[in-house]
Design an enzyme around this catalytic site. Structure first.
Site, mmCIF file in Angstrom:
data_model
loop_
_atom_site.group_PDB
_atom_site.id
_atom_site.type_symbol
_atom_site.label_atom_id
_atom_site.label_comp_id
_atom_site.label_asym_id
_atom_site.label_seq_id
_atom_site.Cartn_x
_atom_site.Cartn_y
_atom_site.Cartn_z
ATOM 1 N N SER A 13 0.743 -1.343 0.002
ATOM 2 C CA SER A 13 -0.025 -0.197 0.105
ATOM 3 C C SER A 13 0.647 1.345 0.201
ATOM 4 C CB SER A 13 -0.920 -0.100 1.258
ATOM 5 O OG SER A 13 -1.760 1.220 1.328
ATOM 6 N N ARG A 14 0.495 2.209 -0.781
ATOM 7 C CA ARG A 14 1.043 3.352 -0.865
ATOM 8 C C ARG A 14 0.337 4.438 0.144
ATOM 9 N NH1 ARG A 14 3.593 4.088 -5.864
ATOM 10 N NH2 ARG A 14 4.358 6.069 -5.131
ATOM 11 N N SER A 15 -0.506 4.107 0.601
ATOM 12 C CA SER A 15 -1.492 5.131 1.647
ATOM 13 C C SER A 15 -0.482 5.673 2.713
ATOM 14 C CB SER A 15 -2.682 4.346 2.202
ATOM 15 O OG SER A 15 -3.646 4.109 1.014
ATOM 16 N N LYS A 64 -14.048 -3.841 2.254
ATOM 17 C CA LYS A 64 -14.996 -2.817 2.252
ATOM 18 C C LYS A 64 -16.334 -3.133 2.422
ATOM 19 C CE LYS A 64 -11.652 -0.658 -1.159
ATOM 20 N NZ LYS A 64 -11.547 -0.015 -2.493
ATOM 21 N N ALA A 124 -17.141 -6.767 -10.032
ATOM 22 C CA ALA A 124 -18.342 -6.392 -9.531
ATOM 23 C C ALA A 124 -17.891 -6.614 -7.896
ATOM 24 C CB ALA A 124 -19.137 -7.366 -9.630
ATOM 25 N N GLY A 125 -16.529 -6.467 -7.503
ATOM 26 C CA GLY A 125 -16.346 -6.297 -6.085
ATOM 27 C C GLY A 125 -16.654 -4.763 -5.272
ATOM 28 N N GLY A 126 -16.015 -4.556 -4.114
ATOM 29 C CA GLY A 126 -16.216 -3.233 -3.540
ATOM 30 C C GLY A 126 -15.902 -2.241 -4.364
ATOM 31 N N TYR A 211 -2.627 -0.154 -9.516
ATOM 32 C CA TYR A 211 -1.515 0.642 -9.384
ATOM 33 C C TYR A 211 0.019 -0.163 -9.123
ATOM 34 C CZ TYR A 211 -1.734 1.214 -4.389
ATOM 35 O OH TYR A 211 -1.788 0.734 -2.951
ATOM 36 N N GLY A 232 -4.897 3.779 -10.614
ATOM 37 C CA GLY A 232 -5.123 3.412 -9.375
ATOM 38 C C GLY A 232 -4.374 4.507 -8.530
#
Length: 262
Positions: A13-15, A64, A124-126, A211, A232
């Site tokens: 994760s880049r968060s 999610k 079709a996911g979150g 991403y 992304g």
């Protein structure tokens, strides 16, 4: 104060880079943001004992939908979507929000899309649920292409709640998605690689929510054909901007947060 991104896997994760850059730029020296590995079955037990120093949590796959179950209150928009990517500490407990959908809209606005009659959706996911909400903001009908027919049907209540016309097509017809003015892919890496061979001559706006790795074969082919591309990372930035402001109550330093992605 503390915040974190939760998911499984989450090490990529880049968060943390985005949020910590925002804290530094905003002068929030006592704030920190980390990444925590967490699966669906572990979310409730992880969240329950967190102390008051925890201001908020970002949620990535596969959390999610289960996030709605651990929240004391769910924002009506997130409830309509059926997915939340954000939990914010309030006096009454955790409040669930969805910042993916407005993040998608802001990323598409940067690509020049303010309205579109039709949007093709892969998966079709979150994140696909958020894409339907984005389609509502863009006044677009949606054609969704899924690997499992029942997955498309799970999206129908979301579309109905948001007054979006939804048509379901099989994954074997996914190449037809490229004829839409806007294509949003929410499938895992590798799933849409065969679309790199599709005909991009109509030059749709191609939004690939992946991403890492980047560019995907589909995004690379679309870019080579002259299509506007949204990645992304664009979504990651804009959904994080809203999260930052929900967590801190401070206006997000967008320039510095975007620079953390480069």
């Amino acid at each position: 104060m503390r915040a974190a991104v939760l998911g499984k896997p989450v090490s990529h994760s880049r968060s943390p880079a985005i949020h910590n850059a925002g804290y530094a730029a905003a002068g929030l020296t006592d704030w920190s943001y980390t990444a925590i590995e967490c699966g669906e079955e572990d979310l409730a037990a992880l969240v329950a004992p967190l102390g008051p120093e925890w201001a908020g949590l970002s949620l990535t796959m596969p959390l999610k939908e289960v996030a709605l179950e651990v929240a004391a209150l769910v924002d009506p928009f997130a409830a309509a979507i059926g997915a939340a990517n954000t939990l914010v500490r309030r006096a009454y407990g955790w409040h669930a929000y969805n910042t993916d959908a407005p993040g998608m809209v802001r990323a598409l606005l940067e690509a020049g899309v303010s309205r579109t009659p039709r949007l093709a959706l892969l998966g079709a996911g979150g994140t696909a649920r958020a894409a339907i909400a984005a389609a509502a903001s863009l006044a677009a009908d949606v054609t969704v292409y899924t690997r499992r027919p029942e997955a498309a049907e799970e999206l129908r209540p979301v579309a109905e709640a948001l007054d979006v016309e939804l048509t379901a097509e099989p994954w074997s017809s996914a190449a037809e998605a490229i004829s839409a003015p806007v294509v949003i892919s929410t499938v895992p890496k590798g799933a849409a690689d065969h679309l790199a061979l599709a005909d991009f001559s109509a030059r749709p706006v191609v939004f690939d929510a992946i991403y890492d790795p980047w560019p995907t074969p589909m995004a690379a082919a679309a870019h080579k054909a002259g299509c506007p591309i949204v990645s992304g990372l664009d979504l990651l930035l804009w959904q994080a901007v809203d999260q930052f402001e929900l967590f801190t109550g401070v206006k997000a330093p967008v320039v510095e947060m975007r620079a953390a992605l480069s």
